[in-house]
Design a protein around this motif. Structure first.
Motif, mmCIF file in Angstrom:
data_model
loop_
_atom_site.group_PDB
_atom_site.id
_atom_site.type_symbol
_atom_site.label_atom_id
_atom_site.label_comp_id
_atom_site.label_asym_id
_atom_site.label_seq_id
_atom_site.Cartn_x
_atom_site.Cartn_y
_atom_site.Cartn_z
ATOM 1 N N VAL A 90 -8.305 -3.114 -7.905
ATOM 2 C CA VAL A 90 -7.353 -3.135 -6.801
ATOM 3 C C VAL A 90 -8.032 -3.794 -5.606
ATOM 4 O O VAL A 90 -9.116 -3.393 -5.197
ATOM 5 C CB VAL A 90 -6.902 -1.704 -6.417
ATOM 6 N N ARG A 113 2.632 9.613 -6.339
ATOM 7 C CA ARG A 113 1.270 9.098 -6.085
ATOM 8 C C ARG A 113 1.359 7.627 -5.726
ATOM 9 O O ARG A 113 2.369 6.981 -5.980
ATOM 10 C CB ARG A 113 0.374 9.307 -7.297
ATOM 11 N N PRO A 114 0.312 7.090 -5.120
ATOM 12 C CA PRO A 114 0.326 5.654 -4.807
ATOM 13 C C PRO A 114 0.551 4.831 -6.081
ATOM 14 O O PRO A 114 -0.020 5.140 -7.137
ATOM 15 C CB PRO A 114 -1.062 5.393 -4.224
ATOM 16 N N VAL A 138 -3.228 1.619 -12.301
ATOM 17 C CA VAL A 138 -4.611 1.599 -12.803
ATOM 18 C C VAL A 138 -4.813 2.696 -13.855
ATOM 19 O O VAL A 138 -5.431 2.462 -14.904
ATOM 20 C CB VAL A 138 -5.622 1.729 -11.650
ATOM 21 N N LEU A 139 -4.292 3.884 -13.592
ATOM 22 C CA LEU A 139 -4.439 4.971 -14.563
ATOM 23 C C LEU A 139 -3.693 4.663 -15.864
ATOM 24 O O LEU A 139 -4.179 4.972 -16.952
ATOM 25 C CB LEU A 139 -3.962 6.291 -13.959
ATOM 26 N N GLU A 177 0.812 -1.211 0.000
ATOM 27 C CA GLU A 177 0.000 0.000 0.000
ATOM 28 C C GLU A 177 0.856 1.276 0.000
ATOM 29 O O GLU A 177 0.451 2.293 -0.537
ATOM 30 C CB GLU A 177 -0.892 -0.037 1.247
ATOM 31 N N ARG A 191 5.083 3.841 -4.006
ATOM 32 C CA ARG A 191 4.731 5.064 -4.714
ATOM 33 C C ARG A 191 5.468 5.148 -6.048
ATOM 34 O O ARG A 191 6.513 4.540 -6.236
ATOM 35 C CB ARG A 191 5.040 6.279 -3.855
ATOM 36 N N TYR A 240 -0.422 1.842 -6.864
ATOM 37 C CA TYR A 240 -1.631 1.184 -7.389
ATOM 38 C C TYR A 240 -2.426 2.139 -8.267
ATOM 39 O O TYR A 240 -2.969 1.751 -9.302
ATOM 40 C CB TYR A 240 -2.494 0.597 -6.263
ATOM 41 N N GLU A 241 -2.477 3.400 -7.876
ATOM 42 C CA GLU A 241 -3.199 4.409 -8.651
ATOM 43 C C GLU A 241 -2.501 4.652 -9.992
ATOM 44 O O GLU A 241 -3.150 4.716 -11.037
ATOM 45 C CB GLU A 241 -3.269 5.704 -7.846
#
Length: 111
Positions: free
Chosen positions: A43, A23-24, A30-31, A16, A19, A26-27
């Motif tokens: 996620v 930004r994280p 996904v983006l 989690e 980075r 995972y974000e």
């Protein structure tokens, strides 16, 4: 959008707290998956896990971790998933990616 019946599932295991570019992670993943036109990404947050360091990460109160395990799942055609994998290289400093062939029975609305 239709996914071929024979597809590829990518599972990306990260923490989690990982980075990328402020930004994280995972974000960012996904983006990037959305930007490259993959069918979708999900996620999942795990309540407990450990990785290569064998350090336990858990939601238990006495052992509260701020770095819980995350799994990002992406399913699409073999070609699209394999084309996406090189884009992960600069993003991930640690983690694990697994691939498996899957059979898609349904996606979206029919008729």
């Amino acid at each position: 959008m239709q996914i071929p019946e024979d597809a590829l599932l990518a599972r990306i295991f990260i923490g989690e707290n990982h980075r990328f570019d402020g930004r994280p992670l995972y974000e960012a993943i996904v983006l990037k998956a959305r930007e490259t036109g993959l069918a979708g990404a999900t996620v999942l947050r795990g309540p407990m896990g450990f990785g290569h360091s064998s350090r336990l990460h858990t939601t238990k109160i006495l052992q509260l971790s701020e770095d819980l395990p995350l799994v990002i799942e992406i399913v699409d055609s073999v070609e699209k998933v394999e084309a996406f994998l090189p884009l992960l290289d600069p993003m991930m400093t640690s983690g694990l990616v697994t691939l498996e062939k899957v059979r898609v029975l349904r996606y979206g609305r029919s008729g």
